[in-house]
Design a protein around this motif. Structure first.
Motif, PDB file in Angstrom:
ATOM      1  N   GLU A 106       0.830  -1.211   0.000  1.00 20.93           N
ATOM      2  CA  GLU A 106       0.000   0.000   0.000  1.00 20.93           C
ATOM      3  C   GLU A 106       0.861   1.256   0.000  1.00 20.93           C
ATOM      4  N   ALA A 107       1.900   1.269   0.822  1.00 21.91           N
ATOM      5  CA  ALA A 107       2.791   2.433   0.869  1.00 21.91           C
ATOM      6  C   ALA A 107       3.462   2.652  -0.485  1.00 21.91           C
ATOM      7  N   PHE A 108       3.875   1.573  -1.124  1.00 28.31           N
ATOM      8  CA  PHE A 108       4.506   1.684  -2.444  1.00 28.31           C
ATOM      9  C   PHE A 108       3.514   2.222  -3.471  1.00 28.31           C
ATOM     10  N   GLN A 109       2.282   1.731  -3.433  1.00 22.35           N
ATOM     11  CA  GLN A 109       1.253   2.218  -4.367  1.00 22.35           C
ATOM     12  C   GLN A 109       0.919   3.685  -4.121  1.00 22.35           C
ATOM     13  N   ASN A 110       1.140   4.153  -2.896  1.00 16.53           N
ATOM     14  CA  ASN A 110       0.884   5.551  -2.571  1.00 16.53           C
ATOM     15  C   ASN A 110       2.105   6.434  -2.805  1.00 16.53           C
ATOM     16  N   GLY A 111       3.135   5.884  -3.476  1.00 19.77           N
ATOM     17  CA  GLY A 111       4.268   6.701  -3.884  1.00 19.77           C
ATOM     18  C   GLY A 111       5.522   6.592  -3.043  1.00 19.77           C
ATOM     19  N   GLU A 112       5.519   5.770  -2.013  1.00 19.79           N
ATOM     20  CA  GLU A 112       6.722   5.631  -1.181  1.00 19.79           C
ATOM     21  C   GLU A 112       7.832   4.938  -1.977  1.00 19.79           C
ATOM     22  N   LYS A 113       9.034   5.407  -1.818  1.00 13.39           N
ATOM     23  CA  LYS A 113      10.171   4.845  -2.542  1.00 13.39           C
ATOM     24  C   LYS A 113      10.621   3.528  -1.899  1.00 13.39           C
ATOM     25  N   ILE A 114      11.123   2.638  -2.756  1.00 14.76           N
ATOM     26  CA  ILE A 114      11.558   1.324  -2.292  1.00 14.76           C
ATOM     27  C   ILE A 114      12.680   1.451  -1.267  1.00 14.76           C
ATOM     28  N   SER A 115      13.620   2.337  -1.486  1.00 14.16           N
ATOM     29  CA  SER A 115      14.740   2.488  -0.548  1.00 14.16           C
ATOM     30  C   SER A 115      14.249   2.948   0.828  1.00 14.16           C
ATOM     31  N   ARG A 116      13.240   3.807   0.826  1.00 14.51           N
ATOM     32  CA  ARG A 116      12.676   4.286   2.096  1.00 14.51           C
ATOM     33  C   ARG A 116      11.949   3.146   2.822  1.00 14.51           C
ATOM     34  N   LEU A 117      11.197   2.346   2.071  1.00 13.11           N
ATOM     35  CA  LEU A 117      10.511   1.198   2.673  1.00 13.11           C
ATOM     36  C   LEU A 117      11.518   0.214   3.255  1.00 13.11           C
ATOM     37  N   ALA A 118      12.620  -0.001   2.559  1.00 11.52           N
ATOM     38  CA  ALA A 118      13.657  -0.898   3.061  1.00 11.52           C
ATOM     39  C   ALA A 118      14.201  -0.387   4.394  1.00 11.52           C
ATOM     40  N   ASP A 119      14.446   0.897   4.476  1.00 11.70           N
ATOM     41  CA  ASP A 119      14.927   1.483   5.733  1.00 11.70           C
ATOM     42  C   ASP A 119      13.874   1.386   6.832  1.00 11.70           C
ATOM     43  N   TYR A 145      11.361  -0.678   7.233  1.00  9.56           N
ATOM     44  CA  TYR A 145      11.009  -2.038   7.661  1.00  9.56           C
ATOM     45  C   TYR A 145      12.243  -2.911   7.933  1.00  9.56           C
ATOM     46  N   PHE A 146      13.442  -2.316   7.855  1.00  8.97           N
ATOM     47  CA  PHE A 146      14.686  -3.050   8.121  1.00  8.97           C
ATOM     48  C   PHE A 146      14.811  -4.288   7.231  1.00  8.97           C
ATOM     49  N   LEU A 147      14.474  -4.113   5.957  1.00  9.56           N
ATOM     50  CA  LEU A 147      14.583  -5.168   4.960  1.00  9.56           C
ATOM     51  C   LEU A 147      15.484  -4.698   3.833  1.00  9.56           C
ATOM     52  N   SER A 148      15.995  -5.633   3.052  1.00  8.89           N
ATOM     53  CA  SER A 148      16.833  -5.250   1.920  1.00  8.89           C
ATOM     54  C   SER A 148      15.950  -4.696   0.797  1.00  8.89           C
ATOM     55  N   VAL A 149      16.576  -3.928  -0.072  1.00  2.00           N
ATOM     56  CA  VAL A 149      15.872  -3.384  -1.231  1.00  2.00           C
ATOM     57  C   VAL A 149      15.312  -4.529  -2.069  1.00  2.00           C
ATOM     58  N   GLU A 150      16.099  -5.601  -2.232  1.00  2.00           N
ATOM     59  CA  GLU A 150      15.638  -6.746  -3.029  1.00  2.00           C
ATOM     60  C   GLU A 150      14.400  -7.408  -2.411  1.00  2.00           C
ATOM     61  N   THR A 151      14.356  -7.502  -1.089  1.00  2.00           N
ATOM     62  CA  THR A 151      13.187  -8.086  -0.425  1.00  2.00           C
ATOM     63  C   THR A 151      11.963  -7.209  -0.638  1.00  2.00           C
ATOM     64  N   ILE A 152      12.129  -5.912  -0.536  1.00  3.35           N
ATOM     65  CA  ILE A 152      11.009  -4.990  -0.775  1.00  3.35           C
ATOM     66  C   ILE A 152      10.519  -5.133  -2.215  1.00  3.35           C
ATOM     67  N   LYS A 153      11.439  -5.240  -3.163  1.00  2.00           N
ATOM     68  CA  LYS A 153      11.042  -5.420  -4.567  1.00  2.00           C
ATOM     69  C   LYS A 153      10.224  -6.696  -4.738  1.00  2.00           C
ATOM     70  N   LYS A 154      10.663  -7.771  -4.099  1.00  2.00           N
ATOM     71  CA  LYS A 154       9.898  -9.026  -4.192  1.00  2.00           C
ATOM     72  C   LYS A 154       8.488  -8.848  -3.642  1.00  2.00           C
ATOM     73  N   ILE A 155       8.372  -8.113  -2.558  1.00  2.00           N
ATOM     74  CA  ILE A 155       7.055  -7.914  -1.932  1.00  2.00           C
ATOM     75  C   ILE A 155       6.158  -7.081  -2.845  1.00  2.00           C
ATOM     76  N   VAL A 156       6.671  -5.977  -3.371  1.00  2.00           N
ATOM     77  CA  VAL A 156       5.807  -5.049  -4.114  1.00  2.00           C
ATOM     78  C   VAL A 156       5.553  -5.501  -5.547  1.00  2.00           C
TER      79      VAL A 156
END
Length: 88
Positions: free
Chosen positions: A58-71, A73-84
C-alpha cells in the motif's frame, strides 16, 4: 519434533518389517500433507508478515520509494522489490 519409542505406537509385525530395512537408527516419518500446518500458522507469525507485506504494498502504491521502505522495515531493497512486484 518429539521422539516416540516405536514399540509404544506400532504393532510388532510392522516393527519387524521396518527392521528388515533399518535397525537401531532414528528415522523421521513426516506428517501427511493434509495434516501439516503451514509455517507460522500456529504462532501467528505468518499473519503478521502478511499484514506487514500488505502495508508495504500500500505504501509503495501511494508513492513511497523502495529504498525508504527498506529502511523503515529493516529489509533489503531486493526483499522490498519481491514484496511489491509479486502478485498475491
Amino acid at each position: 519434533m518429539k521422539h516416540v519409542k516405536a514399540a509404544t505406537v506400532l504393532p510388532e509385525e510392522l516393527i519387524l518389517e521396518i527392521q528388515q530395512y533399518i535397525q537401531g537408527e532414528t528415522i523421521y516419518i513426516p506428517k501427511l500433507e493434509k495434516v501439516r500446518e503451514k509455517w507460522g500458522s500456529r504462532s501467528g507469525e505468518r499473519q503478521r508478515i502478511d499484514e506487514r507485506n500488505e502495508a508495504i504494498r500500500e505504501a509503495f502504491q501511494n508513492g513511497e520509494k523502495i529504498s525508504r521502505l527498506a529502511d523503515d522495515y529493516f529489509l533489503s531493497v531486493e526483499t522490498i522489490k519481491k514484496i511489491v512486484y509479486t502478485k498475491t
